[in-house]
Scaffold this motif. Structure first.
Motif, mmCIF file in Angstrom:
data_model
loop_
_atom_site.group_PDB
_atom_site.id
_atom_site.type_symbol
_atom_site.label_atom_id
_atom_site.label_comp_id
_atom_site.label_asym_id
_atom_site.label_seq_id
_atom_site.Cartn_x
_atom_site.Cartn_y
_atom_site.Cartn_z
ATOM 1 N N GLY A 71 38.911 42.095 39.644
ATOM 2 C CA GLY A 71 40.013 42.342 38.726
ATOM 3 C C GLY A 71 40.169 41.221 37.714
ATOM 4 N N TYR A 72 41.346 41.173 37.065
ATOM 5 C CA TYR A 72 41.606 40.142 36.067
ATOM 6 C C TYR A 72 41.860 38.797 36.744
ATOM 7 N N ASN A 109 33.988 42.577 31.841
ATOM 8 C CA ASN A 109 33.283 41.542 31.074
ATOM 9 C C ASN A 109 32.781 40.433 31.983
ATOM 10 N N ASN A 110 32.282 40.816 33.135
ATOM 11 C CA ASN A 110 31.903 39.823 34.135
ATOM 12 C C ASN A 110 30.657 39.044 33.752
ATOM 13 N N GLN A 133 29.890 41.274 28.262
ATOM 14 C CA GLN A 133 29.235 42.511 28.667
ATOM 15 C C GLN A 133 29.401 42.758 30.164
ATOM 16 N N PRO A 134 29.706 43.999 30.549
ATOM 17 C CA PRO A 134 29.812 44.309 31.985
ATOM 18 C C PRO A 134 28.436 44.358 32.627
ATOM 19 N N SER A 135 28.388 44.057 33.907
ATOM 20 C CA SER A 135 27.132 44.089 34.643
ATOM 21 C C SER A 135 27.419 44.464 36.084
ATOM 22 N N GLY A 138 27.022 36.016 39.118
ATOM 23 C CA GLY A 138 26.520 34.683 39.395
ATOM 24 C C GLY A 138 27.648 33.768 39.844
ATOM 25 N N ILE A 139 27.622 32.509 39.380
ATOM 26 C CA ILE A 139 28.579 31.526 39.887
ATOM 27 C C ILE A 139 29.893 31.520 39.134
ATOM 28 N N GLU A 140 29.989 32.226 37.998
ATOM 29 C CA GLU A 140 31.145 32.056 37.117
ATOM 30 C C GLU A 140 32.477 32.347 37.795
#
Length: 241
Positions: free
Chosen positions: A30-31, A51-52, A57-59, A63-65
């Motif tokens: 989520g947000y 927008n992950n 862009q969505p995917s 990763g680590i973000e």
């Protein structure tokens, strides 16, 4: 007035993230209102559905973000993440896209984004600082002897170039290759990263040997990305408050 903290997250496919989104912990879904991601022109609140990934862009992979949310919570501040990665890319000058400072390719892309981020912040009257760069790259160079042998000099040049673009020396979290990485010259790249990390008190080598891998022994699995992200978060908490 508070200083808004910007973190750059740059590199190869392990920077982009290759863990299945279905394994993202619920606490990261989520947000995440205090974690902002750069979409190429603006910062927006990160959301795993919208927008992950990089540039908004969505995917279906991560990763680590998302782990950087813990750093934002620790500070009780918004954290701004400029993420850009591309799989299969070398730091040496390569016939495909590369990060080498002698070519106007991926290195130059980041230089442009640094300028755009600075303009975005200035246009909104925000005090800001690039506090850290997370660099996750090296597998491509470890496949070729000449690329691996030039890695130390090429990485040092890249660090210097982006520091110049930023106008300061941020903390650098240089993620090492896993010791199980199958590339023929992985040990050479690992040694080069260690040398560069030791060259400045603001540079850190992030050991990845306890980050679990997928079957290819190259990309981290979900737990591996979470472990790697938490290592970096712990560094950020200790270094930048």
């Amino acid at each position: 007035m508070a200083t808004n903290k910007i973190i750059g997250l740059f590199g190869q496919s392990n920077c982009v993230g290759r863990a299945d989104m279905v394994d993202l912990p619920l606490s990261r879904q989520g947000y995440l209102y205090n974690l902002r991601v750069w979409d190429g022109n603006n910062f927006e609140v990160i959301n795993h559905n919208l927008n992950n990934n990089q540039l908004g862009q969505p995917s279906n992979q991560f990763g680590i973000e998302f782990e950087l949310r813990d750093y934002a919570n620790f500070l009780n501040e918004d954290i701004y993440v400029c993420k850009f990665g591309k799989g299969g890319t070398a730091l040496a000058a390569d016939p495909g896209d590369d990060w080498n400072t002698t070519t106007d390719e991926l290195h130059n892309t980041i230089s442009i984004y640094i300028g755009r981020v600075n303009t975005w912040m200035n246009d909104r009257g925000k005090n800001f600082e690039w506090v850290a760069i997370i660099w996750i790259q090296g597998e491509k160079d470890a496949q070729t002897e000449s690329y691996a042998n030039s890695y130390q000099a090429n990485e040092a040049a890249l660090i210097s170039a982006w520091n110049s673009d930023i106008g300061a020396t941020p903390y650098w979290y240089i993620c090492n290759l896993h010791s199980d990485s199958p590339q023929d010259y992985a040990s050479t790249v690992r040694s080069a990263k260690s040398t560069n990390a030791a060259s400045n008190s603001k540079y850190y080598l992030i050991d990845t040997d306890d980050c679990s891998l997928q079957d290819d022994n190259i990309h981290y699995d979900a737990n591996g990305y979470i472990t790697l992200g938490q290592k970096i978060v712990n560094g950020l908490k200790a270094d930048i408050t």
